[in-house]
Design a protein around this motif. Structure first.
Motif, PDB file in Angstrom:
ATOM      1  N   VAL A 116       0.810  -1.192   0.000  1.00 25.53           N
ATOM      2  CA  VAL A 116       0.000   0.000   0.000  1.00 25.53           C
ATOM      3  C   VAL A 116       0.854   1.256   0.000  1.00 25.53           C
ATOM      4  O   VAL A 116       0.361   2.356  -0.127  1.00 25.53           O
ATOM      5  CB  VAL A 116      -0.967  -0.016   1.189  1.00 25.53           C
ATOM      6  N   ASP A 117       2.175   1.038   0.142  1.00 28.18           N
ATOM      7  CA  ASP A 117       3.069   2.168   0.018  1.00 28.18           C
ATOM      8  C   ASP A 117       2.975   2.795  -1.358  1.00 28.18           C
ATOM      9  O   ASP A 117       3.263   3.968  -1.540  1.00 28.18           O
ATOM     10  CB  ASP A 117       4.514   1.734   0.271  1.00 28.18           C
ATOM     11  N   GLN A 118       2.579   1.970  -2.326  1.00 25.78           N
ATOM     12  CA  GLN A 118       2.407   2.511  -3.664  1.00 25.78           C
ATOM     13  C   GLN A 118       1.145   3.373  -3.609  1.00 25.78           C
ATOM     14  O   GLN A 118       0.043   2.882  -3.708  1.00 25.78           O
ATOM     15  CB  GLN A 118       2.226   1.389  -4.675  1.00 25.78           C
ATOM     16  N   LYS A 119       1.351   4.667  -3.421  1.00 29.54           N
ATOM     17  CA  LYS A 119       0.223   5.562  -3.191  1.00 29.54           C
ATOM     18  C   LYS A 119      -0.633   5.728  -4.435  1.00 29.54           C
ATOM     19  O   LYS A 119      -0.157   5.673  -5.546  1.00 29.54           O
ATOM     20  CB  LYS A 119       0.742   6.929  -2.741  1.00 29.54           C
ATOM     21  N   LEU A 120      -1.899   5.944  -4.192  1.00 33.37           N
ATOM     22  CA  LEU A 120      -2.811   6.205  -5.288  1.00 33.37           C
ATOM     23  C   LEU A 120      -2.518   7.594  -5.840  1.00 33.37           C
ATOM     24  O   LEU A 120      -2.409   8.559  -5.108  1.00 33.37           O
ATOM     25  CB  LEU A 120      -4.249   6.161  -4.769  1.00 33.37           C
ATOM     26  N   ILE A 121      -2.360   7.664  -7.150  1.00 29.29           N
ATOM     27  CA  ILE A 121      -2.142   8.971  -7.756  1.00 29.29           C
ATOM     28  C   ILE A 121      -3.464   9.447  -8.343  1.00 29.29           C
ATOM     29  O   ILE A 121      -4.051   8.786  -9.196  1.00 29.29           O
ATOM     30  CB  ILE A 121      -1.056   8.906  -8.840  1.00 29.29           C
ATOM     31  N   ASN A 180      -7.311   1.527  -2.715  1.00 27.35           N
ATOM     32  CA  ASN A 180      -8.010   2.724  -3.163  1.00 27.35           C
ATOM     33  C   ASN A 180      -8.214   2.691  -4.672  1.00 27.35           C
ATOM     34  O   ASN A 180      -7.293   2.395  -5.409  1.00 27.35           O
ATOM     35  CB  ASN A 180      -7.196   3.968  -2.809  1.00 27.35           C
ATOM     36  N   VAL A 181      -9.412   3.018  -5.108  1.00 28.90           N
ATOM     37  CA  VAL A 181      -9.699   3.033  -6.544  1.00 28.90           C
ATOM     38  C   VAL A 181     -10.441   4.324  -6.866  1.00 28.90           C
ATOM     39  O   VAL A 181     -11.284   4.769  -6.090  1.00 28.90           O
ATOM     40  CB  VAL A 181     -10.603   1.843  -6.928  1.00 28.90           C
ATOM     41  N   GLN A 182     -10.115   4.963  -8.007  1.00 23.05           N
ATOM     42  CA  GLN A 182     -10.806   6.209  -8.319  1.00 23.05           C
ATOM     43  C   GLN A 182     -11.753   6.081  -9.511  1.00 23.05           C
ATOM     44  O   GLN A 182     -11.572   5.243 -10.376  1.00 23.05           O
ATOM     45  CB  GLN A 182      -9.806   7.329  -8.562  1.00 23.05           C
ATOM     46  N   ALA A 189      -6.538   3.084   3.689  1.00 23.52           N
ATOM     47  CA  ALA A 189      -7.721   3.899   3.912  1.00 23.52           C
ATOM     48  C   ALA A 189      -7.357   5.129   4.739  1.00 23.52           C
ATOM     49  O   ALA A 189      -7.649   6.268   4.372  1.00 23.52           O
ATOM     50  CB  ALA A 189      -8.788   3.072   4.633  1.00 23.52           C
ATOM     51  N   ARG A 190      -6.685   4.886   5.853  1.00 22.55           N
ATOM     52  CA  ARG A 190      -6.331   5.968   6.758  1.00 22.55           C
ATOM     53  C   ARG A 190      -5.469   7.027   6.064  1.00 22.55           C
ATOM     54  O   ARG A 190      -5.728   8.231   6.170  1.00 22.55           O
ATOM     55  CB  ARG A 190      -5.586   5.361   7.961  1.00 22.55           C
ATOM     56  N   ASP A 191      -4.464   6.555   5.329  1.00 23.36           N
ATOM     57  CA  ASP A 191      -3.561   7.505   4.683  1.00 23.36           C
ATOM     58  C   ASP A 191      -4.289   8.371   3.674  1.00 23.36           C
ATOM     59  O   ASP A 191      -4.018   9.565   3.566  1.00 23.36           O
ATOM     60  CB  ASP A 191      -2.403   6.771   3.989  1.00 23.36           C
ATOM     61  N   PHE A 192      -5.226   7.772   2.943  1.00 26.71           N
ATOM     62  CA  PHE A 192      -5.914   8.596   1.960  1.00 26.71           C
ATOM     63  C   PHE A 192      -6.849   9.599   2.623  1.00 26.71           C
ATOM     64  O   PHE A 192      -6.899  10.766   2.246  1.00 26.71           O
ATOM     65  CB  PHE A 192      -6.683   7.762   0.931  1.00 26.71           C
ATOM     66  N   ILE A 193      -7.578   9.137   3.635  1.00 26.33           N
ATOM     67  CA  ILE A 193      -8.522  10.036   4.295  1.00 26.33           C
ATOM     68  C   ILE A 193      -7.781  11.190   4.984  1.00 26.33           C
ATOM     69  O   ILE A 193      -8.157  12.353   4.876  1.00 26.33           O
ATOM     70  CB  ILE A 193      -9.388   9.268   5.315  1.00 26.33           C
ATOM     71  N   CYS A 194      -6.705  10.841   5.698  1.00 22.01           N
ATOM     72  CA  CYS A 194      -6.021  11.855   6.499  1.00 22.01           C
ATOM     73  C   CYS A 194      -5.058  12.708   5.687  1.00 22.01           C
ATOM     74  O   CYS A 194      -4.902  13.888   5.950  1.00 22.01           O
ATOM     75  CB  CYS A 194      -5.251  11.198   7.640  1.00 22.01           C
ATOM     76  N   PHE A 195      -4.370  12.086   4.724  1.00 24.01           N
ATOM     77  CA  PHE A 195      -3.299  12.811   4.057  1.00 24.01           C
ATOM     78  C   PHE A 195      -3.460  12.928   2.548  1.00 24.01           C
ATOM     79  O   PHE A 195      -2.631  13.512   1.874  1.00 24.01           O
ATOM     80  CB  PHE A 195      -1.948  12.155   4.382  1.00 24.01           C
ATOM     81  N   GLY A 196      -4.517  12.339   2.012  1.00 28.76           N
ATOM     82  CA  GLY A 196      -4.718  12.399   0.568  1.00 28.76           C
ATOM     83  C   GLY A 196      -5.343  13.717   0.135  1.00 28.76           C
ATOM     84  O   GLY A 196      -5.586  13.926  -1.045  1.00 28.76           O
ATOM     85  N   GLU A 197      -5.596  14.591   1.070  1.00 26.14           N
ATOM     86  CA  GLU A 197      -6.211  15.894   0.819  1.00 26.14           C
ATOM     87  C   GLU A 197      -7.475  15.823  -0.034  1.00 26.14           C
ATOM     88  O   GLU A 197      -7.587  16.506  -1.056  1.00 26.14           O
ATOM     89  CB  GLU A 197      -5.188  16.844   0.187  1.00 26.14           C
TER      90      GLU A 197
END
Ligand SMILES: Nc1nc2c(ncn2[C@@H]2O[C@H](COP(=O)(O)OP(=O)(O)OP(=O)(O)O)[C@@H](O)[C@H]2O)c(=O)[nH]1
Ligand SMILES: [Mg+2]
Lengths: 714, 83
Positions: A12-17, A62-64, A95-103
């Motif tokens: 999951v380190d591979q962040k969603l762009i 995460n999927v967009q 989930a946490r990283d996207f909600i908190c830091f994915g802006e």
């Protein structure tokens, strides 16, 4: 064992762009507890087809997707379910990283109307982050059925953010949801604070100012202060990544923390008390609010579920029902696939000569026609006619069981066995996913918290014969163990076929467990770790929709992949069988070379060639074998069950060959898609290599043993 | 300190009975997970059913059903509720 099993942390380190189509696109994150319908909301709004299923942990990354509303463009991100922003597993971290830091511009927290009390915990945690939010109370139809009533207006007033009731599966309330999202974007973020006991508030007030000075407006300073106190180490790493510096290493923060420690000492409080105090306060507050928002508690609202649980998991009926369901699924697959398979084969192979003649008549060179039609087309036709029907029947049935909520009950029943092998009970879930597709099973292993147990699930997933391998099993079983019995009606033979498949599955489960145990005693030593398994309410699946969706979304996709693999394989075989090498062809030389190895395992060089060239997709293993036999025999294709049997028997197959092929089908290297997925998930060549070796070596040992034993008796 | 044996844990609650949580001894990650699911002091749990083989048991808490192994319910102290 520590996290070091994986390089760095995890896949999951591979962040969603986020791929914005234009600067003004608004980014919406879909947060929520597992299994509350996030992916269903996502699909309904974006028109995408994320998999949904009635068990917690269906979505693991995460999927967009995109949607338009009122002339504005939105990017919606479907996030894995999590119980809390304090992450415990790889998918929760994502989930946490996207909600908190994915802006995200707005966080939509999806809730289950039938379990509001627990869902509010995450809602409050999200509101605390100080982000713009919308609360979507989903599954309102289920709540109604259970006589539960929720006061959405009171909720909206109390929480200070838009609250919308939806029944996403029936597309109810989605317009209101979109409107609420728009409204939230144009309003100020919620000012929602939970008041903690004094000894905790003291810490927050000490930290808040220095934090504010350091993080500015990029994050809510009260929230960051709370997060510095709640003992969530894993969070600090993501915070550092986001800020670009280590907050806790800053002098002013260190000083504040020292002061607070002093304060705690003087007041006889411990750090653990503070950490617990924070977590428990949020939970308690959720319970309190739930009591206020729920105006009518459905009495005994889960009585039916509990009755069903008793039937599906009890001593007397749990295991028999599991076996019967397995049998029924296979029986329907075999019976239903038989006729369309023959039909498709006749059609496609009937076309072959016509296509060839047609192509020649319009002046296509003979060589090209031969390559394309008798090479590429031929293998592809085999794949389609053999694969498509069983897949189109098996996938929907599997999805129906999944939507009903049956899979977690299987995990419940089988837990003891996995525990005995020092593995996680949730491995049963990933094993079940493996029967559909091993790559999916491997990714699904993210629901397992412990890295060690997750690796066990990944390495052993290939012991679940995937949908691409079922047709090999079905053909071989039908030809050699049922076709051989004279005077059998066709209905009786599908019953026997299904029973044999059930045996193969039981064998595959035994191997999964055995190998997990062996790994636990050697390279992946450790004791079983703690886990919780949620048993979601049973939900009636929408049968028509499931059938259509699983045929279009899954079957076509998998089939497409198989065809893509089949075409080049057809080409290779054609080339090999047409290039001469000494007295014979290259193909013959190659299969001859492999022959001794094949023979030692009860098979032959052609079969091994099939498995080797089948690396890109198991679907093409059998078609390749057939094509090579045909190429070597020079005969033309006559297609019918009996003819296939005759072809194999003419090439020396006996029941021993058949059993060896069955064993090797269950146990050999994973297909290339699965291997790539394993590399991606483990971020490690070592574990990818292990995942290749373990099933392969198991297959070699077991088929060799089987043949040695047979040789003693025959 | 009195020996742990005399304390009632969630594992001791028979199926069909309810209990109120008095202390969560589990540590670290599992402690947080349990708290998030509602296993906090003062909350009620109902013991529902245990797996046919083994010790995994389903509990109802905050209206949802969560299954936990005995190793972990041993770390949740409770008082039985007698109706
Ligand atoms: N009755 C009913 N069922 C729903 C509704 N929304 C979703 N479902 C069903 O609930 C199950 C879970 O839905 P998902 O969309 O997969 O849930 P999720 O929140 O994405 O789950 P995870 O990815 O596991 O976190 C599926 O079987 C859906 O068909 C609804 O409004 N009413
Ligand atoms: Mg989902």
């Amino acid at each position: 064992m520590s996290r070091k099993l994986f390089h760095k942390s995890s896949a999951v380190d591979q962040k969603l762009i986020i791929e914005k189509k234009s600067e003004d696109d608004k980014v919406i994150a879909l947060a929520g507890n597992p299994n509350v319908g996030k992916s269903t909301v996502f699909n309904a709004l974006t028109g995408m087809r994320q998999h949904t299923g009635n068990w917690p942990g269906k979505t693991v990354e995460n999927v967009q997707g995109y949607y338009e509303y009122d002339d504005d463009n939105y990017i919606m991100v479907d996030v894995p379910g999590s119980y809390s922003l304090i992450a415990r597993s790889a998918e929760e971290e994502a989930a946490r990283d996207f909600i908190c830091f994915g802006e995200p511009d707005v966080v939509v927290v999806v809730c289950d109307a039938t379990g509001l009390a627990r869902n509010l915990n995450l809602v409050l945690q999200v509101l605390e982050t100080g982000k713009k939010a919308v609360v979507c109370v989903n599954l309102c139809d289920e709540a109604k059925k259970r006589n539960i009533k929720i006061d959405l207006e009171a909720m909206e007033k109390e929480l200070g953010v838009p609250v919308v009731g939806t029944a996403a599966r029936s597309k109810i309330g989605l317009d209101e949801l979109q409107a609420a999202i728009k409204k939230a974007i144009h309003s100020e973020p919620a000012q929602f604070d939970i008041t903690y006991p004094d000894y905790i508030e003291k810490g927050i007030s000490l930290l808040k100012e220095p934090v504010q000075a350091l993080v500015g407006d990029s994050l809510d300073s009260r929230w960051v202060s709370i997060k510095l106190l709640d003992g969530d180490d894993n969070f600090q790493k993501s915070l550092t990544d986001f800020l670009g510096f280590e907050l806790i290493k800053d002098k002013s923060i260190k000083l504040a923390l020292e002061k607070y420690e002093q304060y705690l000492k003087e007041n006889d409080r411990t750090v653990v008390e503070v950490q617990d105090g924070i977590v428990e306060m949020v939970v308690q507050y959720s319970l309190l609010l739930a009591d206020r928002f729920i105006t009518q508690h459905g009495k005994e609202s889960d009585a039916t579920d509990r009755k069903l649980d008793k039937i599906l998991t009890s001593k007397a009926t749990g295991f028999p029902i599991m076996l019967i369901l397995l049998f029924v699924v296979f029986w329907i697959t075999i019976t239903g696939a038989n006729y369309p398979s023959t039909l498709l084969a006749n059609l496609l192979f009937g076309l072959e000569e016509k296509l060839a003649a047609g192509a020649l008549s319009i002046g296509v060179p003979f060589l090209v026609v031969d390559i394309l039609i008798h090479g590429v087309y031929n293998v592809t036709a085999w794949v389609v006619s053999v694969m498509l029907p069983p897949m189109a029947i098996f996938f929907p049935m599997f999805t129906l069981l999944e939507d009903l909520g049956y899979l977690p009950r299987v995990a419940f029943n089988l837990d003891h066995f996995f525990k005995s092998c020092d593995a996680c009970g949730k491995q049963a879930l990933t094993m079940c996913m493996g029967y559909g597709c091993n790559a999916v099973g491997v990714t699904g292993a993210r629901i397992i918290d412990s890295p060690r147990e997750r690796l066990l699930a990944i390495i052993t997933n290939n012991f679940s014969p995937c949908n691409g391998r079922f047709p090999i099993l079905i053909s071989v079983i039908t030809i050699f163990f049922i076709g051989g019995i004279s005077g059998l009606s066709s209905s009786m033979s599908s019953v026997l076929g299904a029973l044999s498949l059930v045996l193969v599955i039981i064998f595959s489960i035994v191997m999964t467990l055995l190998v997990s145990k062996i790994l636990s005693m050697t390279v992946l030593k450790g004791v079983p770790s703690s886990f919780t398994l949620e048993l979601p309410p049973y939900r009636k699946p929408q049968i028509g929709r499931v059938i259509v969706r699983s045929i279009f979304d899954r079957t076509i996709k998998v089939l497409g992949r198989a065809i893509v693999a089949a075409a080049p394989a057809g080409l290779i075989i054609w080339v090999l069988s047409n290039v001469s090498y000494g007295d014979s062809t290259l193909l013959y030389a190659f299969t001859n070379l492999l022959d001794p190895f094949g023979r030692a395992l009860g098979m032959d060089g052609v079969i091994l060639t099939g498995f080797i060239l089948g690396l890109p997709a198991n679907e093409i293993v059998m078609p390749i074998m057939i094509m090579i036999y045909l190429a070597q025999g020079g005969g033309l294709i006559e297609l019918e069950g009996a003819a296939l049997g005759n072809l194999l028997i003419a090439n020396g197959w006996t029941w021993v060959t058949a059993v060896s092929v069955l064993l090797f089908t269950v146990m050999h290297w994973p297909c290339s898609t699965t291997l790539i997925t394993i590399k991606k998930e483990t971020q490690s060549w070592k574990w990818t290599f292990m995942s290749f070796l373990v099933p392969t070596i198991s297959g070699i040992i077991i088929t060799f043993l089987f043949n040695s034993i047979v040789n003693v008796f025959i | 300190m009195e020996p742990l044996e005399t304390k009632l844990t969630l594992s001791d609650i028979p199926n069909g009975k309810s209990a109120v949580i008095t202390e969560v001894i589990a540590e670290d990650g599992m402690r947080r997970r349990l708290q998030d699911l509602g296993f906090i002091v003062g909350n009620n749990v109902d013991s529902l059913n245990t797996a046919a083989i083994g010790d995994l048991t389903a509990y109802r808490i905050n209206g949802t059903v969560i299954a936990i192994r005995k190793d972990d319910t041993d770390n949740i102290l409770v008082e039985e509720i007698n109706v």
